[in-house]
Design an enzyme around this catalytic site. Sequence first.
Site, PDB file in Angstrom:
ATOM      1  N   ARG A  37       0.839  -1.193   0.000  1.00 24.70           N
ATOM      2  CA  ARG A  37       0.000   0.000   0.000  1.00 24.70           C
ATOM      3  C   ARG A  37       0.880   1.253   0.000  1.00 24.70           C
ATOM      4  O   ARG A  37       1.888   1.298   0.705  1.00 24.70           O
ATOM      5  CB  ARG A  37      -0.860  -0.054   1.270  1.00 24.70           C
ATOM      6  CG  ARG A  37      -1.904   1.015   1.420  1.00 24.70           C
ATOM      7  CD  ARG A  37      -2.897   0.574   2.495  1.00 24.70           C
ATOM      8  NE  ARG A  37      -2.236   0.084   3.704  1.00 24.70           N
ATOM      9  CZ  ARG A  37      -2.039   0.822   4.794  1.00 24.70           C
ATOM     10  NH1 ARG A  37      -2.374   2.092   4.829  1.00 24.70           N
ATOM     11  NH2 ARG A  37      -1.477   0.293   5.867  1.00 24.70           N
ATOM     12  N   LYS A  78       5.413   3.943   4.913  1.00 20.37           N
ATOM     13  CA  LYS A  78       6.090   2.823   4.234  1.00 20.37           C
ATOM     14  C   LYS A  78       7.239   3.331   3.355  1.00 20.37           C
ATOM     15  O   LYS A  78       8.038   2.550   2.863  1.00 20.37           O
ATOM     16  CB  LYS A  78       5.081   2.020   3.412  1.00 20.37           C
ATOM     17  CG  LYS A  78       4.057   1.284   4.302  1.00 20.37           C
ATOM     18  CD  LYS A  78       3.018   0.540   3.476  1.00 20.37           C
ATOM     19  CE  LYS A  78       1.934  -0.097   4.330  1.00 20.37           C
ATOM     20  NZ  LYS A  78       2.352  -1.319   5.025  1.00 20.37           N
ATOM     21  N   THR A  80       3.941  -8.574   6.065  1.00 22.06           N
ATOM     22  CA  THR A  80       4.020  -9.998   5.720  1.00 22.06           C
ATOM     23  C   THR A  80       4.608 -10.182   4.334  1.00 22.06           C
ATOM     24  O   THR A  80       5.057 -11.280   4.003  1.00 22.06           O
ATOM     25  CB  THR A  80       2.640 -10.686   5.793  1.00 22.06           C
ATOM     26  OG1 THR A  80       1.692  -9.879   5.107  1.00 22.06           O
ATOM     27  CG2 THR A  80       2.199 -10.882   7.229  1.00 22.06           C
TER      28      THR A  80
END
Length: 840
Positions: free
Chosen positions: A572, A577, A682
């Site tokens: 995303r 991030k 993950t």
Amino acid sequence: MADAKANGKNEAAKLAKIPAAANPLANEPSAIASNISYHVQYSPHFSPTKFEPEQAFFATAESVRDRLIQQWNETYHHFNKVDPKQTYYLSMEFLQGRTLTNAIGSLDIQNAYADALNNLGHVLEEIAEQEKDAALGNGGLGRLASCFLDSMATLNLPAWGYGLRYRYGLFKQKITKQGQEEVAEDWLEKFSPWEVVRHDVVFPVRFFGSVMVNPNGTRKWVGGEVVQAVAYDIPIPGYKTKNTISLRLWDAKASAEDFNLFQFNDGQYESAAQLHSRAQQICTVLYPGDSTEEGKLLRLKQQFFLCSASLQDMILRFKERKSGRQWSEFPSKVAVQLNDTHPTLAIPELMRLLMDEEGLGWDEAWDITTRTVAYTNHTVLPEALEKWSQAVMWKLLPRHMEIIEEIDKRFIAMVRSTRSDLESKIPSMCILDNNPKKPVVRMANLCVVSAHTVNGVAQLHSDILKADLFADYVSLWPNKLQNKTNGITPRRWLRFCNPELSKIITKWLKTDQWVTNLDLLVGLRQFADNTELQAEWESAKMASKKHLADYIWRVTGVTIDPNSLFDIQVKRIHEYKRQLLNILGAIYRYKKLKEMSPQERKKTTPRTIMIGGKAFATYTNAKRIVKLVNDVGEVVNTDPEVNSYLKVVFVPNYNVSVAELLIPGSELSQHISTAGMEASGTSNMKFSLNGCLIIGTLDGANVEIRQEIGEENFFLFGAVAEQVPKLRKEREDGLFKPDPRFEEAKQFIRSGAFGSYDYNPLLDSLEGNTGYGRGDYFLVGYDFPSYLEAQDRVDQAYKDRKKWLKMSILSTAGSGKFSSDRTIAQYAKEIWNITECRTA
């Protein structure tokens, strides 16, 4: 066109030669081909004259579904007979991906299906490509839920998933000159061959209305509008086991009596079907925009709709299994897991159902609820911890607000009577924030107060929850908070998506048992220096890189060199991030390459940087990052001086099926979030499992991955979580001194090198010392120098092929811990208290 017509006739001719016979449990290719032919004729969805890949896919899927339904029915008859405690996993997202390859792989009939389709004139891989990804999720939260279902089935656990049947999901991402464009996802445009509508499983769900007080003091929620929740079940097979469990998705509809025929005949068409229209809105889109009150109400409706329908279903099943059952037995038969705060309303709804519908008193209902419900926290980001306006909650769910008020009142009284030392902490610990300017319900607080167990999803994340976010609750309930490090299913994320590497692993370990016992991968360590294994490993990796290069060319028109280092960041798009750090590094690399002589460039490590992911439709800065990546790619990829040494590609419409190509083909993957901000991640596990090396910060599951695969096989950089608050404070105080290379990269963007788009608002977020949208909250500038140094180490390591291949093998060998089988086994034992219930 002529070729396509000829192929179509050829396929139809081959189909005509195969007898159409129902063989739902067929194992042999000829019988499977007959069963597919049967579905073409007797489960028709298309004109009878065609048997093109699309028609072949649907008929093939329905033939597989026959087998799944048989196993499914056996599994549930067995569960009904044994009556074990069952887990019900509530999640707003399930990012399933394609089902066909996964299903025939789990049933261990992929070769037979490949041969059967061959007999019918088709190739399995091409048929599998016809399937659209189910648009039921967005990112890691939903993919985790799907991995968990796979593991629950494979471990033969009695469990269900509960979600919503979104018509359009999030959105399909298109990339234009303007950047990201959102269009409706079309996964249900025709139909899904995997779902089974359960017309007998329908529950009423109420919104709005008022609370009626009965003469005896009991309360009842009445009035408002009532919609019907209809169940759609999707079978989830375990790997090489008969157990097949269910993902139950709810769709919303209104009944015939809610259609006003008089108004319709009077020409008032919209008014006549108002409730039908409002019901349809509930499951139209995942995460509808919530900047308006209507948007907030719709999101809250979705969350409550999921919780209410699912709990009514669980309660009905509990009552039907055994007559005369005591309510005190409910927690010994039902475990409810809330995947993040989205299903928090399960707590007051279970209380309401037990008290208002079943006649229990508060104390008994509260005891049952708190022994039934557990909560998984997925974030420490303040904006992601849900807070709902009290006014909106009172409007939509008046009875639930009464219950939440009572839970809060009793919690505060308990703290005051048992822990007077926490009196000053009550304002931050209580559920209702009654700030007169913006009174809200704090959903995470409601979960922590009400759940018997709260878990984080990586060791670092759980430590932060204990020490910071939920520290006061930990002092009240020392044993409530646990860690359950996330995992991924080795079936989808290695065995099926990377068959070349899987065969090599099986050959060298002399067993395929690693598919369900991932710890066996550690056996590869003894062969990490073996030149024969390294040669096979490199060959498998090159095959995957070529598949990926073909895909990139098909969807973007960009040609990439499989001999370059494939460097991938897919997730995303979010400032924490730090895709912005990645693209700034790419910009700096491009600038340096431009300044080099041709001879100097030849000494560099050629690199293809791929970035993919969706930016939320209203998240302006994230969309600017998408635009910047595309603008940089446009310039770099067409620069003849440099494009042999660097390509920058934005991979559009990232989803599970795209990940299944990207991850096997990757060699370096970027997991570069600001330390302390990623709960787990993950995708880092998926990349490591496939022999990809990670460049990353000490954040989320990176910490544990680095421990497991060896520090020397991980490219580490950046501040650690403990430093981050101090660094932000120093920034606020004007003490930050930017690295000249950071300034150079930003200035290069401002120079117009990548077009005329105004990137100043994006770059401004990295500047200044404080303030909203400024001050570089995510420390891109601070980490930039160590990021560049880590990338230099990557370049050097990649030149030493033997060393790189050894690191790659050791990455896979150290990934055993990150199986979702391990995670789910821990949930089953330490939170849910459920055990295997294997179908004979």
